[in-house]
Design a protein around this motif. Structure first.
Motif, PDB file in Angstrom:
ATOM      1  N   GLN A 128      29.370  19.560 -12.883  1.00 55.28           N
ATOM      2  CA  GLN A 128      29.544  20.275 -11.618  1.00 55.28           C
ATOM      3  C   GLN A 128      29.733  21.759 -11.903  1.00 55.28           C
ATOM      4  OE1 GLN A 128      29.350  18.590  -8.878  1.00 55.28           O
ATOM      5  NE2 GLN A 128      30.227  19.809  -7.234  1.00 55.28           N
ATOM      6  N   VAL A 129      28.808  22.563 -11.397  1.00 49.84           N
ATOM      7  CA  VAL A 129      28.868  24.006 -11.604  1.00 49.84           C
ATOM      8  C   VAL A 129      29.528  24.660 -10.396  1.00 49.84           C
ATOM      9  CG1 VAL A 129      27.506  26.092 -11.942  1.00 49.84           C
ATOM     10  CG2 VAL A 129      26.793  23.941 -13.013  1.00 49.84           C
ATOM     11  N   GLN A 130      30.461  25.531 -10.656  1.00 44.17           N
ATOM     12  CA  GLN A 130      31.118  26.287  -9.588  1.00 44.17           C
ATOM     13  C   GLN A 130      31.006  27.774  -9.853  1.00 44.17           C
ATOM     14  OE1 GLN A 130      35.134  24.597  -9.511  1.00 44.17           O
ATOM     15  NE2 GLN A 130      34.588  23.444  -7.683  1.00 44.17           N
ATOM     16  N   LEU A 131      30.865  28.524  -8.768  1.00 44.46           N
ATOM     17  CA  LEU A 131      30.805  29.979  -8.852  1.00 44.46           C
ATOM     18  C   LEU A 131      31.941  30.566  -8.019  1.00 44.46           C
ATOM     19  CD1 LEU A 131      26.963  30.566  -8.342  1.00 44.46           C
ATOM     20  CD2 LEU A 131      28.208  30.383 -10.485  1.00 44.46           C
ATOM     21  N   VAL A 132      32.648  31.512  -8.582  1.00 46.21           N
ATOM     22  CA  VAL A 132      33.755  32.156  -7.881  1.00 46.21           C
ATOM     23  C   VAL A 132      33.527  33.656  -7.899  1.00 46.21           C
ATOM     24  CG1 VAL A 132      36.231  32.562  -7.801  1.00 46.21           C
ATOM     25  CG2 VAL A 132      35.351  30.316  -8.470  1.00 46.21           C
ATOM     26  N   GLU A 133      33.479  34.260  -6.705  1.00 44.89           N
ATOM     27  CA  GLU A 133      33.261  35.700  -6.582  1.00 44.89           C
ATOM     28  C   GLU A 133      34.587  36.415  -6.381  1.00 44.89           C
ATOM     29  OE1 GLU A 133      29.421  34.434  -3.985  1.00 44.89           O
ATOM     30  OE2 GLU A 133      31.541  34.095  -3.601  1.00 44.89           O
ATOM     31  N   THR A 134      34.661  37.629  -6.885  1.00 47.61           N
ATOM     32  CA  THR A 134      35.805  38.501  -6.661  1.00 47.61           C
ATOM     33  C   THR A 134      35.299  39.926  -6.466  1.00 47.61           C
ATOM     34  OG1 THR A 134      36.058  38.820  -9.047  1.00 47.61           O
ATOM     35  CG2 THR A 134      37.407  37.103  -8.033  1.00 47.61           C
ATOM     36  N   GLY A 135      36.152  40.751  -5.863  1.00 45.00           N
ATOM     37  CA  GLY A 135      35.848  42.177  -5.816  1.00 45.00           C
ATOM     38  C   GLY A 135      35.469  42.739  -4.465  1.00 45.00           C
ATOM     39  N   PRO A 151      21.088  27.004 -12.833  1.00 46.23           N
ATOM     40  CA  PRO A 151      21.412  26.372 -14.118  1.00 46.23           C
ATOM     41  C   PRO A 151      20.255  25.547 -14.659  1.00 46.23           C
ATOM     42  CG  PRO A 151      22.401  25.127 -12.330  1.00 46.23           C
ATOM     43  CD  PRO A 151      21.730  26.321 -11.710  1.00 46.23           C
ATOM     44  N   ALA A 152      20.164  25.457 -15.955  1.00 46.75           N
ATOM     45  CA  ALA A 152      19.143  24.628 -16.587  1.00 46.75           C
ATOM     46  C   ALA A 152      19.331  23.181 -16.169  1.00 46.75           C
ATOM     47  CB  ALA A 152      19.242  24.755 -18.099  1.00 46.75           C
ATOM     48  N   GLY A 153      18.238  22.559 -15.732  1.00 45.58           N
ATOM     49  CA  GLY A 153      18.290  21.155 -15.357  1.00 45.58           C
ATOM     50  C   GLY A 153      18.970  20.867 -14.032  1.00 45.58           C
ATOM     51  N   GLY A 154      19.238  21.903 -13.272  1.00 45.52           N
ATOM     52  CA  GLY A 154      19.930  21.696 -12.003  1.00 45.52           C
ATOM     53  C   GLY A 154      19.362  22.550 -10.893  1.00 45.52           C
ATOM     54  N   THR A 155      19.941  22.422  -9.728  1.00 48.45           N
ATOM     55  CA  THR A 155      19.503  23.208  -8.577  1.00 48.45           C
ATOM     56  C   THR A 155      20.377  24.446  -8.423  1.00 48.45           C
ATOM     57  OG1 THR A 155      20.925  21.903  -7.132  1.00 48.45           O
ATOM     58  CG2 THR A 155      18.648  21.175  -7.368  1.00 48.45           C
ATOM     59  N   ARG A 156      19.898  25.394  -7.651  1.00 43.81           N
ATOM     60  CA  ARG A 156      20.630  26.648  -7.436  1.00 43.81           C
ATOM     61  C   ARG A 156      22.020  26.372  -6.898  1.00 43.81           C
ATOM     62  NH1 ARG A 156      17.701  31.810  -5.015  1.00 43.81           N
ATOM     63  NH2 ARG A 156      16.944  31.699  -7.173  1.00 43.81           N
TER      64      ARG A 156
END
Length: 116
Positions: free
Chosen positions: A1-8, A99-104
């Motif tokens: 499970q890929v997670q993205l966290v934005e800051t700023g 990610p490689a092998g995954g969806t956006r």
């Protein structure tokens, strides 16, 4: 499970600068493209900038010359340095990663408000 966290994100006066960052975590073998989109109230989400794993970049016309995208492959982060901000840059900014092998994957978004 890929997670993205934005800051700023935040409030800045016209002509000011902000730096957005986005960190990816989870089971990631590799990440191809990373980048940013934005969505202003009442408008569709639009492309801002992208960077490939080798460092090639593309910018929207509105961002060219004012915004700079960069990434750290080891840290799995992508950043967007925004200078000379204008009121029309006000939007929620979303980072993405392919990610490689995954969806956006998308981050949750961070608000940028440019106002005096």
């Amino acid at each position: 499970q890929v997670q993205l966290v934005e800051t700023g994100g935040g409030l800045v006066q016209p002509g000011g600068s902000l730096r957005l960052s986005c960190a990816a975590s989870g089971s990631i073998r590799a990440i191809y493209d990373m980048g940013w989109y934005r969505q202003a109230p009442g408008k569709q989400r639009e492309f801002v900038a992208r960077i490939t794993s080798s460092g090639s970049t593309n910018y929207a016309v509105s961002a060219k010359g004012r915004f700079t995208i960069s990434r750290d492959n080891a840290e799995k982060t992508v950043s967007l340095q925004m200078n000379s901000l204008k009121p029309e840059d006000t939007a929620v900014y979303y980072c993405y990663a392919d990610p490689a092998g995954g969806t956006r994957k998308w981050g949750q978004g961070t608000q940028v408000t440019v106002s005096s």
